[in-house]
Scaffold this active site. Structure first.
Site, PDB file in Angstrom:
ATOM      1  N   HIS A  97      43.064  57.264 -16.915  1.00 40.74           N
ATOM      2  CA  HIS A  97      43.319  55.904 -16.437  1.00 40.74           C
ATOM      3  C   HIS A  97      44.221  56.221 -14.824  1.00 40.74           C
ATOM      4  O   HIS A  97      43.691  55.601 -13.909  1.00 40.74           O
ATOM      5  CB  HIS A  97      44.141  54.955 -17.038  1.00 40.74           C
ATOM      6  CG  HIS A  97      43.472  54.377 -18.281  1.00 40.74           C
ATOM      7  ND1 HIS A  97      43.249  55.047 -19.464  1.00 40.74           N
ATOM      8  CD2 HIS A  97      43.048  53.181 -18.274  1.00 40.74           C
ATOM      9  CE1 HIS A  97      42.610  54.200 -20.121  1.00 40.74           C
ATOM     10  NE2 HIS A  97      42.459  53.014 -19.676  1.00 40.74           N
ATOM     11  N   ASP A 130      38.962  47.225 -17.765  1.00 39.50           N
ATOM     12  CA  ASP A 130      40.348  47.287 -17.323  1.00 39.50           C
ATOM     13  C   ASP A 130      40.499  46.863 -15.827  1.00 39.50           C
ATOM     14  O   ASP A 130      39.612  47.336 -15.043  1.00 39.50           O
ATOM     15  CB  ASP A 130      40.919  48.768 -17.393  1.00 39.50           C
ATOM     16  CG  ASP A 130      40.936  49.154 -18.883  1.00 39.50           C
ATOM     17  OD1 ASP A 130      40.656  48.390 -19.747  1.00 39.50           O
ATOM     18  OD2 ASP A 130      41.387  50.293 -19.153  1.00 39.50           O
ATOM     19  N   TRP A 149      42.485  47.694 -30.743  1.00 40.58           N
ATOM     20  CA  TRP A 149      43.262  48.580 -30.823  1.00 40.58           C
ATOM     21  C   TRP A 149      44.507  48.294 -31.639  1.00 40.58           C
ATOM     22  O   TRP A 149      44.939  47.106 -31.630  1.00 40.58           O
ATOM     23  CB  TRP A 149      43.922  48.914 -29.321  1.00 40.58           C
ATOM     24  CG  TRP A 149      44.719  49.971 -29.143  1.00 40.58           C
ATOM     25  CD1 TRP A 149      45.947  50.095 -29.369  1.00 40.58           C
ATOM     26  CD2 TRP A 149      43.995  51.088 -28.583  1.00 40.58           C
ATOM     27  NE1 TRP A 149      46.368  51.573 -28.710  1.00 40.58           N
ATOM     28  CE2 TRP A 149      45.167  52.228 -28.470  1.00 40.58           C
ATOM     29  CE3 TRP A 149      42.784  51.638 -28.037  1.00 40.58           C
ATOM     30  CZ2 TRP A 149      44.860  53.228 -27.973  1.00 40.58           C
ATOM     31  CZ3 TRP A 149      42.752  52.834 -27.448  1.00 40.58           C
ATOM     32  CH2 TRP A 149      43.568  53.799 -27.488  1.00 40.58           C
ATOM     33  N   GLU A 184      35.096  50.140 -21.082  1.00 43.60           N
ATOM     34  CA  GLU A 184      35.299  50.839 -22.244  1.00 43.60           C
ATOM     35  C   GLU A 184      34.673  50.064 -23.380  1.00 43.60           C
ATOM     36  O   GLU A 184      34.304  48.749 -23.144  1.00 43.60           O
ATOM     37  CB  GLU A 184      36.866  50.826 -22.442  1.00 43.60           C
ATOM     38  CG  GLU A 184      37.285  51.706 -21.267  1.00 43.60           C
ATOM     39  CD  GLU A 184      38.934  51.613 -21.512  1.00 43.60           C
ATOM     40  OE1 GLU A 184      39.505  52.730 -20.964  1.00 43.60           O
ATOM     41  OE2 GLU A 184      39.647  50.465 -21.487  1.00 43.60           O
ATOM     42  N   HIS A 199      46.447  47.100 -15.483  1.00 43.78           N
ATOM     43  CA  HIS A 199      46.662  47.259 -16.952  1.00 43.78           C
ATOM     44  C   HIS A 199      47.435  48.770 -16.947  1.00 43.78           C
ATOM     45  O   HIS A 199      48.247  49.085 -17.856  1.00 43.78           O
ATOM     46  CB  HIS A 199      45.370  47.499 -17.490  1.00 43.78           C
ATOM     47  CG  HIS A 199      45.399  48.071 -18.990  1.00 43.78           C
ATOM     48  ND1 HIS A 199      46.030  47.279 -19.891  1.00 43.78           N
ATOM     49  CD2 HIS A 199      44.588  49.136 -19.650  1.00 43.78           C
ATOM     50  CE1 HIS A 199      45.933  48.133 -21.074  1.00 43.78           C
ATOM     51  NE2 HIS A 199      45.214  49.407 -20.882  1.00 43.78           N
ATOM     52  N   HIS A 236      41.156  42.997 -23.956  1.00 46.67           N
ATOM     53  CA  HIS A 236      40.390  44.479 -23.975  1.00 46.67           C
ATOM     54  C   HIS A 236      39.477  44.411 -25.413  1.00 46.67           C
ATOM     55  O   HIS A 236      39.755  45.229 -26.260  1.00 46.67           O
ATOM     56  CB  HIS A 236      41.561  45.471 -24.303  1.00 46.67           C
ATOM     57  CG  HIS A 236      42.358  45.496 -23.084  1.00 46.67           C
ATOM     58  ND1 HIS A 236      42.222  46.755 -22.181  1.00 46.67           N
ATOM     59  CD2 HIS A 236      43.445  44.808 -22.642  1.00 46.67           C
ATOM     60  CE1 HIS A 236      43.110  46.460 -21.180  1.00 46.67           C
ATOM     61  NE2 HIS A 236      43.936  45.400 -21.325  1.00 46.67           N
ATOM     62  N   HIS A 260      34.567  45.914 -22.529  1.00 49.66           N
ATOM     63  CA  HIS A 260      35.331  45.094 -21.524  1.00 49.66           C
ATOM     64  C   HIS A 260      35.902  46.163 -20.211  1.00 49.66           C
ATOM     65  O   HIS A 260      35.626  47.412 -20.299  1.00 49.66           O
ATOM     66  CB  HIS A 260      36.625  44.924 -22.434  1.00 49.66           C
ATOM     67  CG  HIS A 260      37.545  45.903 -22.770  1.00 49.66           C
ATOM     68  ND1 HIS A 260      37.411  46.988 -23.818  1.00 49.66           N
ATOM     69  CD2 HIS A 260      38.726  46.739 -21.951  1.00 49.66           C
ATOM     70  CE1 HIS A 260      38.262  47.870 -23.565  1.00 49.66           C
ATOM     71  NE2 HIS A 260      39.102  47.764 -22.521  1.00 49.66           N
TER      72      HIS A 260
HETATM   73 ZN   LIG Z   1      41.506  51.404 -20.658  1.00 51.94          ZN
END
Ligand SMILES: [Zn+2]
Length: 207
Positions: A159, A54, A18, A171, A58, A48, A52
């Site tokens: 989320h 979450d 990200w 994800e 998070h 992440h 992965h």
């Molecule tokens: Zn996420």
């Protein structure tokens, strides 16, 4: 003999993370080639990374960290569903071409094709879909993109919807080579104290 399908991207320093997050590096401390008795290295990276999961912490103040999660979410019957939505769209309940019959659902969107090249217009999940899945007894949602919310989202409603049902999130999986259908998923997080996510080796076992 069961057939295992790997749905984890290769982790390397080339892997995209990200924007702003910590990319993967592996630093050798000892090397057999250099005359040491062993190879030994250390890694530094975001939790992440690639495939992965979450943790609630998070996206939820006071939420559970990854080490505290019940592992049953991350192992068991899973349904792969290919959805053909527009690039960048949130998947709606009516976009599903089949009925959900498993407790874990993995969405193949093909909207984030190259784990080594971050594209921002990937597909994600709608709040309505998360609620509908929870109603059908789904305990984990997975997607072949970096997030179940769109890149530009700051409020992260998908989320938040997952949090209200205490579902698991997977994800960054790779599903381009996987046919729709029923499998057994194994995607266990590492027991990282206090961590907000964990990389996983995600695999599907053919039935
Ligand atoms: Zn996420």
């Amino acid at each position: 003999l069961s057939h295992i399908i790997d749905i984890s991207p290769l982790i390397s320093s080339r892997m995209a993370v990200w924007p702003g997050d910590k990319a993967y590096t592996r630093t050798p401390a000892l090397s057999i080639d250099a005359g040491d008795n062993i190879d030994l290295s250390a890694i530094h990276t975001t939790v992440h990374l690639g495939a992965h999961t979450d943790a609630p912490s998070h996206y939820l103040g006071g939420g559970e960290g990854i080490a505290a999660r019940d592992l049953e979410r991350y192992m068991g019957p899973a349904q792969v569903i290919c959805v053909s939505t527009q690039q960048g769209a949130r998947i709606q309940p009516e976009d599903l071409p089949v009925k959900v019959v498993a407790e874990r659902v993995l969405f193949r969107t093909d909207s984030y094709p190259d784990p080594e090249c971050f594209n921002e217009d990937f597909c994600s999940l709608s709040v309505a879909l998360v609620h509908a899945l929870a109603q059908s007894g789904v305990v984990l949602v997975g997607i072949d993109t970096p997030s179940i919310d769109p890149f530009s989202s700051e409020t992260l409603p998908a989320h938040a919807a997952v949090a209200t049902h205490d579902m698991g999130i997977l994800e960054g999986i790779v599903l381009a080579h996987v046919a729709d259908g029923l499998y057994d998923l194994v995607a266990l997080p590492l027991r990282l104290e206090g961590a907000d996510a964990s990389p996983v080796r995600a695999v599907l076992v053919e039935r």
